[in-house]
Design a protein around this motif. Sequence first.
Motif, mmCIF file in Angstrom:
data_model
loop_
_atom_site.group_PDB
_atom_site.id
_atom_site.type_symbol
_atom_site.label_atom_id
_atom_site.label_comp_id
_atom_site.label_asym_id
_atom_site.label_seq_id
_atom_site.Cartn_x
_atom_site.Cartn_y
_atom_site.Cartn_z
ATOM 1 N N ASN A 1 13.025 95.845 -25.990
ATOM 2 C CA ASN A 1 12.382 96.963 -25.323
ATOM 3 C C ASN A 1 11.206 96.449 -24.477
ATOM 4 O O ASN A 1 10.488 95.557 -24.904
ATOM 5 C CB ASN A 1 11.882 97.905 -26.422
ATOM 6 N N TYR A 2 11.012 97.025 -23.304
ATOM 7 C CA TYR A 2 9.912 96.597 -22.427
ATOM 8 C C TYR A 2 8.549 96.727 -23.105
ATOM 9 O O TYR A 2 7.629 95.977 -22.823
ATOM 10 C CB TYR A 2 9.918 97.363 -21.106
ATOM 11 N N SER A 3 8.413 97.667 -24.022
ATOM 12 C CA SER A 3 7.128 97.837 -24.707
ATOM 13 C C SER A 3 6.804 96.650 -25.613
ATOM 14 O O SER A 3 5.652 96.469 -26.001
ATOM 15 C CB SER A 3 7.126 99.137 -25.519
ATOM 16 N N GLN A 4 7.791 95.830 -25.916
ATOM 17 C CA GLN A 4 7.588 94.653 -26.759
ATOM 18 C C GLN A 4 7.142 93.428 -25.961
ATOM 19 O O GLN A 4 6.808 92.407 -26.548
ATOM 20 C CB GLN A 4 8.878 94.309 -27.506
ATOM 21 N N LEU A 5 7.126 93.545 -24.652
ATOM 22 C CA LEU A 5 6.774 92.411 -23.800
ATOM 23 C C LEU A 5 5.263 92.308 -23.619
ATOM 24 O O LEU A 5 4.569 93.335 -23.600
ATOM 25 C CB LEU A 5 7.439 92.570 -22.428
ATOM 26 N N GLU B 1 18.025 85.381 -25.463
ATOM 27 C CA GLU B 1 17.343 84.810 -24.302
ATOM 28 C C GLU B 1 16.081 85.601 -23.956
ATOM 29 O O GLU B 1 15.054 85.020 -23.615
ATOM 30 C CB GLU B 1 18.284 84.767 -23.094
ATOM 31 N N LYS B 2 16.158 86.928 -24.060
ATOM 32 C CA LYS B 2 14.987 87.767 -23.782
ATOM 33 C C LYS B 2 13.854 87.435 -24.747
ATOM 34 O O LYS B 2 12.690 87.352 -24.340
ATOM 35 C CB LYS B 2 15.341 89.246 -23.876
ATOM 36 N N HIS B 3 14.175 87.250 -26.012
ATOM 37 C CA HIS B 3 13.152 86.899 -26.995
ATOM 38 C C HIS B 3 12.549 85.530 -26.681
ATOM 39 O O HIS B 3 11.333 85.339 -26.802
ATOM 40 C CB HIS B 3 13.728 86.931 -28.410
ATOM 41 N N ALA C 1 10.228 86.029 -23.704
ATOM 42 C CA ALA C 1 9.022 86.751 -24.125
ATOM 43 C C ALA C 1 8.091 85.845 -24.923
ATOM 44 O O ALA C 1 6.865 85.882 -24.734
ATOM 45 C CB ALA C 1 9.400 87.983 -24.948
ATOM 46 N N ASP C 2 8.651 85.013 -25.788
ATOM 47 C CA ASP C 2 7.825 84.077 -26.562
ATOM 48 C C ASP C 2 7.119 83.082 -25.648
ATOM 49 O O ASP C 2 5.947 82.769 -25.844
ATOM 50 C CB ASP C 2 8.671 83.338 -27.597
ATOM 51 N N ARG C 3 7.828 82.598 -24.644
ATOM 52 C CA ARG C 3 7.197 81.686 -23.679
ATOM 53 C C ARG C 3 6.094 82.404 -22.911
ATOM 54 O O ARG C 3 5.034 81.838 -22.662
ATOM 55 C CB ARG C 3 8.234 81.130 -22.707
ATOM 56 N N SER D 1 10.072 81.856 -11.808
ATOM 57 C CA SER D 1 11.040 80.859 -12.270
ATOM 58 C C SER D 1 12.304 81.496 -12.841
ATOM 59 O O SER D 1 13.339 80.842 -12.924
ATOM 60 C CB SER D 1 10.410 79.926 -13.307
ATOM 61 N N LEU D 2 12.226 82.751 -13.212
ATOM 62 C CA LEU D 2 13.423 83.432 -13.720
ATOM 63 C C LEU D 2 14.513 83.523 -12.658
ATOM 64 O O LEU D 2 15.687 83.619 -12.973
ATOM 65 C CB LEU D 2 13.078 84.838 -14.212
ATOM 66 N N THR D 3 14.111 83.492 -11.397
ATOM 67 C CA THR D 3 15.092 83.622 -10.319
ATOM 68 C C THR D 3 15.520 82.267 -9.751
ATOM 69 O O THR D 3 16.406 82.216 -8.914
ATOM 70 C CB THR D 3 14.542 84.489 -9.164
ATOM 71 N N ASP D 4 14.882 81.190 -10.216
ATOM 72 C CA ASP D 4 15.257 79.853 -9.764
ATOM 73 C C ASP D 4 16.591 79.442 -10.357
ATOM 74 O O ASP D 4 16.913 79.808 -11.486
ATOM 75 C CB ASP D 4 14.210 78.803 -10.184
ATOM 76 N N SER D 5 17.323 78.646 -9.633
ATOM 77 C CA SER D 5 18.614 78.181 -10.140
ATOM 78 C C SER D 5 18.450 77.222 -11.314
ATOM 79 O O SER D 5 19.361 77.034 -12.104
ATOM 80 C CB SER D 5 19.401 77.497 -9.016
ATOM 81 N N THR D 6 17.262 76.639 -11.450
ATOM 82 C CA THR D 6 17.015 75.712 -12.555
ATOM 83 C C THR D 6 16.735 76.444 -13.853
ATOM 84 O O THR D 6 16.689 75.832 -14.909
ATOM 85 C CB THR D 6 15.814 74.782 -12.239
ATOM 86 N N GLY D 7 16.541 77.744 -13.797
ATOM 87 C CA GLY D 7 16.300 78.532 -15.010
ATOM 88 C C GLY D 7 14.848 78.556 -15.393
ATOM 89 O O GLY D 7 13.984 78.201 -14.634
ATOM 90 N N PHE D 8 14.596 79.008 -16.583
ATOM 91 C CA PHE D 8 13.242 79.174 -17.079
ATOM 92 C C PHE D 8 12.964 78.138 -18.109
ATOM 93 O O PHE D 8 12.042 77.979 -18.728
ATOM 94 C CB PHE D 8 13.037 80.598 -17.639
#
Length: 61
Positions: A2-6, A31-33, A36-38, A54-61
Amino acid sequence: MNYSQLPSGFKAELFQNEKARTKFDSLSEREKHFVADRARSIGTRHEMKSFVRSLTDSTGF
């Protein structure tokens, strides 16, 4: 996840970057967790903005 957990800074940057938000929404719950932890370990707005970007980079996060 949930967005409220971010973290608030992550959520704010995510909502300003449509591509990153779309990418985040497409991630698995695990992956979301991980993302969020990062995000919780980020200390400055500049770092958070770079992390969200970086979420939109092809190299990932």
